[in-house]
Design a protein around this motif. Structure first.
Motif, PDB file in Angstrom:
ATOM      1  N   ASN A 248       0.831  -1.208   0.000  1.00 21.88           N
ATOM      2  CA  ASN A 248       0.000   0.000   0.000  1.00 21.88           C
ATOM      3  C   ASN A 248       0.863   1.255   0.000  1.00 21.88           C
ATOM      4  O   ASN A 248       0.537   2.241  -0.679  1.00 21.88           O
ATOM      5  N   LEU A 251       2.318   1.565  -3.519  1.00 23.88           N
ATOM      6  CA  LEU A 251       1.277   1.968  -4.468  1.00 23.88           C
ATOM      7  C   LEU A 251       0.919   3.437  -4.290  1.00 23.88           C
ATOM      8  O   LEU A 251       0.679   4.155  -5.271  1.00 23.88           O
ATOM      9  N   ASP A 254       3.789   5.355  -5.895  1.00 21.02           N
ATOM     10  CA  ASP A 254       3.891   5.139  -7.328  1.00 21.02           C
ATOM     11  C   ASP A 254       2.678   5.634  -8.104  1.00 21.02           C
ATOM     12  O   ASP A 254       2.823   6.159  -9.206  1.00 21.02           O
ATOM     13  N   VAL A 260      -4.832   3.774  -4.437  1.00 23.82           N
ATOM     14  CA  VAL A 260      -4.834   2.972  -3.213  1.00 23.82           C
ATOM     15  C   VAL A 260      -6.268   2.750  -2.745  1.00 23.82           C
ATOM     16  O   VAL A 260      -6.644   1.640  -2.328  1.00 23.82           O
ATOM     17  N   TYR A 263      -7.871   0.176  -4.948  1.00 25.94           N
ATOM     18  CA  TYR A 263      -7.342  -1.147  -4.610  1.00 25.94           C
ATOM     19  C   TYR A 263      -7.979  -1.670  -3.330  1.00 25.94           C
ATOM     20  O   TYR A 263      -8.394  -2.841  -3.259  1.00 25.94           O
ATOM     21  N   ASN A 388       1.987  -8.519  -6.804  1.00 23.38           N
ATOM     22  CA  ASN A 388       1.203  -7.280  -6.839  1.00 23.38           C
ATOM     23  C   ASN A 388       1.974  -6.158  -7.526  1.00 23.38           C
ATOM     24  O   ASN A 388       1.437  -5.429  -8.375  1.00 23.38           O
ATOM     25  N   ILE A 389       3.240  -6.000  -7.169  1.00 20.67           N
ATOM     26  CA  ILE A 389       4.057  -4.932  -7.754  1.00 20.67           C
ATOM     27  C   ILE A 389       4.284  -5.182  -9.246  1.00 20.67           C
ATOM     28  O   ILE A 389       4.087  -4.285 -10.080  1.00 20.67           O
ATOM     29  N   TYR A 392       0.865  -5.038 -11.304  1.00 16.05           N
ATOM     30  CA  TYR A 392       0.337  -3.689 -11.424  1.00 16.05           C
ATOM     31  C   TYR A 392       1.145  -2.900 -12.448  1.00 16.05           C
ATOM     32  O   TYR A 392       0.580  -2.119 -13.222  1.00 16.05           O
TER      33      TYR A 392
END
Length: 478
Positions: A248, A251, A254, A260, A263, A388-389, A392
């Motif tokens: 989180n 994100l 970024d 967020v 998400y 996730n990273i 995404y």
């Protein structure tokens, strides 16, 4: 054997209905409480409520050492021996450990009150707030001990009653506090909620076993096994929380706070609401599995039966969710959140694998294998964070749904190795067939919705609901 399995299926589905209803009631009470805080106190109240509750959760998780779940295993195994003396001794041990850990948590909160106020608010003006919070820490520990006793001795109706009436009473007491005291009502309402749960836990506590004297030394020795398992469980949960926090934070840097928020909204739909079904089923499944942890034959039968029941229930839920995804998002959020539709759809396919891994993973806890539980949870947290990273970066919000699916695929493979190889257990062919069918039909519903073929998706969903209904009725009657 067939009659026994049918009885197990009915128990599982009754538990799901019982605790599913309780959790829905809890969510409604939470929504009302949040709405009233926002209406009568405003953003400041919402912020204070969140900060103090987060602190309470953090302290309780850190000081309770997971015995709310870990001690259920020992109580269940004592219950299986049909000896009132053994069960009574274990109940006494769990209650004394709950008191010890509750007092330790309360004293730690008192000692750290200045630091907690400084870290949380940037000043020391809320020291007395954290001093008062120590009361809730103690009450929560005592309540968790009674929860474990009720679950371990299969008093599920009483456990449901404690949760339901405690939650309702906590809300009822909080409403006049919010209205009359406004901002000053936050801490009293948190303590009132903890007190209501503790009172009902005491009223509905298991009194079927007369208290037996157990010395402090015996209490320590008898409780070491579930405390050790609880520590492993706490560390495993911390790994998941830490991975979620890191992602989180990444994100937010970024992509920004708005992403967020999207998400979190999607993750709540995928994980929290469908998780209600699994949590409800687990209330009956975990202690039942713990009672037969040393029997490979009975473990295989119970795990296979739970997979069949869980998949039969989850299949129509997933298909319906994907078909009605726009309506669900509109009801729970607003049309502005439509960008998460593909995200949650891919994630819902992942919940099928989550259901399978959930059924298999309970064998780890039933056997008291804390080290295995810890490394599987740490591995899952790392896999989820990395996927996730990466996903995404490649596919945006949709990639997060795919990451959820792939991470649970990998986690299921890890748990399967433990289950099949380490424990030398198996499942029935019916489990494999039901899993493959559910994955196939829900994937086809997703493909149809992504291609704009709503009619085809509706037909497939109807077929899924019809077949699942027949399976559930057959399991009930068997």
């Amino acid at each position: 054997m067939a009659g026994k399995q049918g009885n197990i299926s009915r128990m599982a589905m009754k538990a799901m209905g019982l605790f599913g209803g309780v959790q829905v009631a809890g969510i409604l009470c939470s929504i009302i409480r949040t709405k009233l805080v926002a209406l009568w106190i405003g953003p400041v109240g919402t912020g204070l409520f969140g900060l103090f509750n987060n602190a309470l959760e953090m302290i309780s998780i850190g000081t309770n050492l997971g015995i709310r779940s870990s001690s259920v295993r020992d109580i269940s195994q004592a219950h299986e021996q049909n000896s009132t003396t053994i069960v009574a001794r274990m109940i006494t041990v769990v209650r004394k450990w709950s008191l010890w850990l509750g007092l330790a948590g309360a004293l730690l909160t008192l000692a750290l009150a200045p630091l907690l106020s400084q870290v949380t608010f940037g000043n020391t003006t809320h020291i007395w707030g954290f001093v008062a919070l120590s009361i809730a820490v103690l009450l929560q520990a005592l309540t968790n001990g009674e929860y474990a006793v009720l679950q371990g001795t299969a008093r599920l109706k009483r456990l449901a009653s404690v949760t339901l009436w405690g939650t309702i009473a906590g809300l009822v007491v909080s409403i006049p506090l919010f209205y009359l005291l406004r901002e000053r009502s936050i801490l009293p309402s948190i303590i009132a909620y903890a007190t209501a749960l503790a009172v009902f836990a005491w009223l509905f506590r298991n009194r079927d076993y007369a208290p037996v004297p157990v010395s402090n030394k015996e209490t320590f020795d008898l409780g070491k096994s579930f405390v050790k398992l609880g520590i492993y469980m706490t560390l495993g949960n911390f790994a998941s929380i830490l991975a979620s926090y890191v992602f989180n934070a990444w994100l937010n840097i970024d992509a920004g706070t708005e992403v967020v928020g999207l998400y979190q909204a999607g993750y709540t739909l995928i994980n929290k609401y469908t998780g209600l079904i699994l949590t409800a089923l687990g209330m009956e499944y975990y202690p039942r599995l713990a009672r037969v942890a040393e029997s490979r034959l009975r473990l295989r039968a119970f795990v296979s039966q739970e997979i069949n029941v869980s998949i039969a229930v989850m299949a129509p839920v997933v298909a319906l969710f994907i078909l009605l995804r726009e309506l669900v998002v509109w009801i729970l959020y607003t049309p502005e959140y439509n960008s998460i539709l593909s995200f949650v759809s891919w994630g819902m396919i992942g919940t099928v694998l989550r259901t399978l891994s959930w059924c298999l993973a309970f064998t780890i806890l039933a056997k008291g294998d804390g080290k295995t539980y810890l490394w599987t949870e740490v591995a899952s947290a790392i896999i989820n964070l990395v996927l996730n990273i990466l996903f995404y970066r490649w596919w945006g919000l949709t990639g997060l749904g795919i990451a959820f699916l792939v991470s649970y695929l990998l986690y299921t493979l890890i748990i399967a190795v433990v289950y099949f190889k380490n424990y030398r257990l198996t499942v029935t062919r019916a489990c494999i067939y039901n899993l493959l069918w559910t994955l196939a039909v829900t994937s086809c519903v997703l493909a149809a919705m992504e291609c704009g073929k709503t009619v085809i998706a509706a037909v497939l969903t109807t077929m899924s609901v019809a077949i699942a209904s027949r399976q559930i009725i057959a399991l009930w009657k068997r």
